[in-house]
Design an enzyme around this catalytic site. Structure first.
Site, PDB file in Angstrom:
ATOM      1  N   MET A  75       0.846  -1.197   0.000  1.00  0.00           N
ATOM      2  CA  MET A  75       0.000   0.000   0.000  1.00  0.00           C
ATOM      3  C   MET A  75       0.884   1.251   0.000  1.00  0.00           C
ATOM      4  O   MET A  75       0.438   2.339   0.352  1.00  0.00           O
ATOM      5  CB  MET A  75      -0.938   0.000   1.213  1.00  0.00           C
ATOM      6  CG  MET A  75      -1.900  -1.187   1.186  1.00  0.00           C
ATOM      7  SD  MET A  75      -3.406  -0.932   2.120  1.00  0.00           S
ATOM      8  CE  MET A  75      -2.777  -0.683   3.750  1.00  0.00           C
ATOM      9  N   HIS A 113       9.133   0.953   3.318  1.00  0.00           N
ATOM     10  CA  HIS A 113      10.272   0.930   4.234  1.00  0.00           C
ATOM     11  C   HIS A 113      11.121  -0.293   3.896  1.00  0.00           C
ATOM     12  O   HIS A 113      10.817  -1.036   2.946  1.00  0.00           O
ATOM     13  CB  HIS A 113       9.796   0.911   5.691  1.00  0.00           C
ATOM     14  CG  HIS A 113       8.766  -0.128   5.982  1.00  0.00           C
ATOM     15  ND1 HIS A 113       9.050  -1.472   5.973  1.00  0.00           N
ATOM     16  CD2 HIS A 113       7.431  -0.028   6.249  1.00  0.00           C
ATOM     17  CE1 HIS A 113       7.959  -2.154   6.249  1.00  0.00           C
ATOM     18  NE2 HIS A 113       6.951  -1.306   6.404  1.00  0.00           N
ATOM     19  N   HIS A 157       9.513  -3.637   2.983  1.00  0.00           N
ATOM     20  CA  HIS A 157       9.018  -3.804   1.611  1.00  0.00           C
ATOM     21  C   HIS A 157      10.186  -4.068   0.643  1.00  0.00           C
ATOM     22  O   HIS A 157      10.086  -4.895  -0.262  1.00  0.00           O
ATOM     23  CB  HIS A 157       8.294  -2.542   1.143  1.00  0.00           C
ATOM     24  CG  HIS A 157       7.070  -2.201   1.926  1.00  0.00           C
ATOM     25  ND1 HIS A 157       6.988  -1.108   2.757  1.00  0.00           N
ATOM     26  CD2 HIS A 157       5.856  -2.803   2.001  1.00  0.00           C
ATOM     27  CE1 HIS A 157       5.792  -1.048   3.312  1.00  0.00           C
ATOM     28  NE2 HIS A 157       5.086  -2.066   2.875  1.00  0.00           N
ATOM     29  N   GLY A 196       5.036  -9.887   3.824  1.00  0.00           N
ATOM     30  CA  GLY A 196       5.807  -9.869   5.069  1.00  0.00           C
ATOM     31  C   GLY A 196       5.137 -10.703   6.151  1.00  0.00           C
ATOM     32  O   GLY A 196       3.908 -10.715   6.279  1.00  0.00           O
ATOM     33  N   GLU A 197       5.953 -11.370   6.960  1.00  0.00           N
ATOM     34  CA  GLU A 197       5.409 -12.172   8.071  1.00  0.00           C
ATOM     35  C   GLU A 197       4.921 -11.292   9.219  1.00  0.00           C
ATOM     36  O   GLU A 197       4.283 -11.792  10.136  1.00  0.00           O
ATOM     37  CB  GLU A 197       6.479 -13.142   8.588  1.00  0.00           C
ATOM     38  CG  GLU A 197       6.732 -14.274   7.611  1.00  0.00           C
ATOM     39  CD  GLU A 197       7.728 -15.306   8.105  1.00  0.00           C
ATOM     40  OE1 GLU A 197       7.910 -16.311   7.415  1.00  0.00           O
ATOM     41  OE2 GLU A 197       8.325 -15.101   9.183  1.00  0.00           O
ATOM     42  N   MET A 252       9.231  -3.070  11.565  1.00  0.00           N
ATOM     43  CA  MET A 252       8.995  -1.941  10.649  1.00  0.00           C
ATOM     44  C   MET A 252       7.561  -1.984  10.153  1.00  0.00           C
ATOM     45  O   MET A 252       7.009  -3.049   9.876  1.00  0.00           O
ATOM     46  CB  MET A 252       9.958  -2.008   9.481  1.00  0.00           C
ATOM     47  CG  MET A 252      11.357  -1.678   9.892  1.00  0.00           C
ATOM     48  SD  MET A 252      12.403  -1.384   8.461  1.00  0.00           S
ATOM     49  CE  MET A 252      13.968  -1.215   9.297  1.00  0.00           C
TER      50      MET A 252
HETATM   51  O1  PAF Z   1      -0.006  -5.694   3.620  1.00  0.00           O
HETATM   52  C1  PAF Z   1      -0.430  -4.794   2.870  1.00  0.00           C
HETATM   53  O2  PAF Z   1       0.255  -3.808   2.592  1.00  0.00           O
HETATM   54  C2  PAF Z   1      -1.816  -4.912   2.288  1.00  0.00           C
HETATM   55  O3  PAF Z   1      -2.700  -5.488   3.186  1.00  0.00           O
HETATM   56  C3  PAF Z   1      -1.848  -5.641   0.933  1.00  0.00           C
HETATM   57  C4  PAF Z   1      -1.384  -7.086   1.057  1.00  0.00           C
HETATM   58  C5  PAF Z   1      -0.960  -4.922  -0.066  1.00  0.00           C
HETATM   59  C6  PAF Z   1      -3.277  -5.665   0.373  1.00  0.00           C
HETATM   60  O4  PAF Z   1      -3.771  -4.390   0.216  1.00  0.00           O
END
Ligand code: PAF
Length: 289
Positions: free
Chosen positions: A39, A43, A46, A157-158, A194
């Site tokens: 979204m 950071h 990601h 991410g976990e 994070m």
């Molecule tokens: O984890 C996220 O950033 C969101 O929930 C995702 C998986 C991109 C779905 O909108």
């Protein structure tokens, strides 16, 4: 909007058609594709997903879409940080090949009426009762992103462990031809996981937030050494409250796959936590070895 936008740091597809055209070209060349749904407000966590995708696949496609369907009306959809320009630079520097950044109309055109809903224990506890509709919103948008891009692998991410189990479940149940890859939580030097939402905290709250990883590690150690689970969870809650947390949604010990609560130590069990510091909701989880 069927063309790529190539004016910025990274080529951007703003439509499903442009995304599919680029991926079809890569497929013709025999290249594999990894998808990193986000979204935005990126950071290091990601960027670690991007690097994992690049290690596994020939092309890495990141997506940025602040999905309105996974926020309830009282949540922070409007306030969610939107930093697309700097995100694109970070993604380019990490080596991503393409950014898919659709608008709300592109994802949910007039008349959109289909949702993906995962049942069972996975969506009964932890965040589910506190965020009604959240996992349905996540499952719906991730299903769409996977079907729009049809990647070989998709990376999550976990830190959002419950979300990861929801995604694994529907990918399996719907026979989606994609491997769902979980990637370990990336932490700050003081142990805080994070999160894009960490930016909401004041400096004083940021200090207090370090109680989360400390309380979790303490509780995990206690449970692993045979202490009663309820006592370990209560001690973690007391540590959070004592440090200044303004609300605790849950501190729980549950099976890592089914997310069903556990009353005593069991292999595969994890600790889960969600708590509030002012307007910031922090979540975290760790394995109990
Ligand atoms: O984890 C996220 O950033 C969101 O929930 C995702 C998986 C991109 C779905 O909108």
């Amino acid at each position: 909007m069927t063309e790529l936008d190539t004016t910025g740091a990274l080529p951007i597809a703003r439509s499903v058609a442009a995304l599919r055209r680029q991926i079809a070209q890569w497929r013709k060349q025999g290249l594999t594709v990894g998808l990193i749904p986000t979204m935005g407000a990126l950071h290091e966590g990601h960027l670690t997903l991007v690097r994992r995708a690049l290690a596994d696949c020939d092309r890495a496609v990141a997506t940025i879409f602040v999905n309105p369907k996974q926020f309830s009306p009282k949540e922070d959809f409007a306030a969610y940080p939107r930093t697309a320009d700097s995100d694109a630079v970070k993604l380019a520097q990490a080596g991503a090949h393409l950014l898919f950044m659709p608008g709300v109309q592109e994802m949910y055109p007039e008349g959109h009426a289909t949702t993906v809903s995962v049942g069972g224990t996975i969506t009964q506890g932890l965040c589910a009762p506190f965020r009604p509709g959240h996992f349905e919103g996540v499952a719906t948008v991730v299903t769409k992103l996977l079907l729009q891009s049809l990647p070989d692998r998709a990376y999550f991410g976990e830190k959002d462990w419950q979300q990861l189990q929801v995604i694994r479940r529907f990918a399996r149940d719907l026979d989606l031809p994609v491997a769902i890859e979980g990637v370990a939580t990336v932490r700050e030097a003081d142990g805080l996981a994070m999160s894009s939402r960490n930016a909401y905290m004041t400096p004083a709250e940021r200090q207090i937030a370090t109680t989360v990883p400390r309380a979790m590690v303490e509780a995990a150690r206690a449970i692993a050494s045979g202490a009663p689970v309820a006592g370990a969870l209560d001690a973690a809650k007391a540590a959070l409250t004592g440090a200044g947390f303004t609300g605790i949604d849950y501190v729980a010990y549950a099976d890592g796959e089914t997310l069903a609560p556990l009353e005593r130590f069991a292999p595969g069990g994890r600790l889960f936590l969600a708590a509030w510091l002012g307007r910031t909701r922090l979540i975290d989880n760790i394995g109990v070895p």
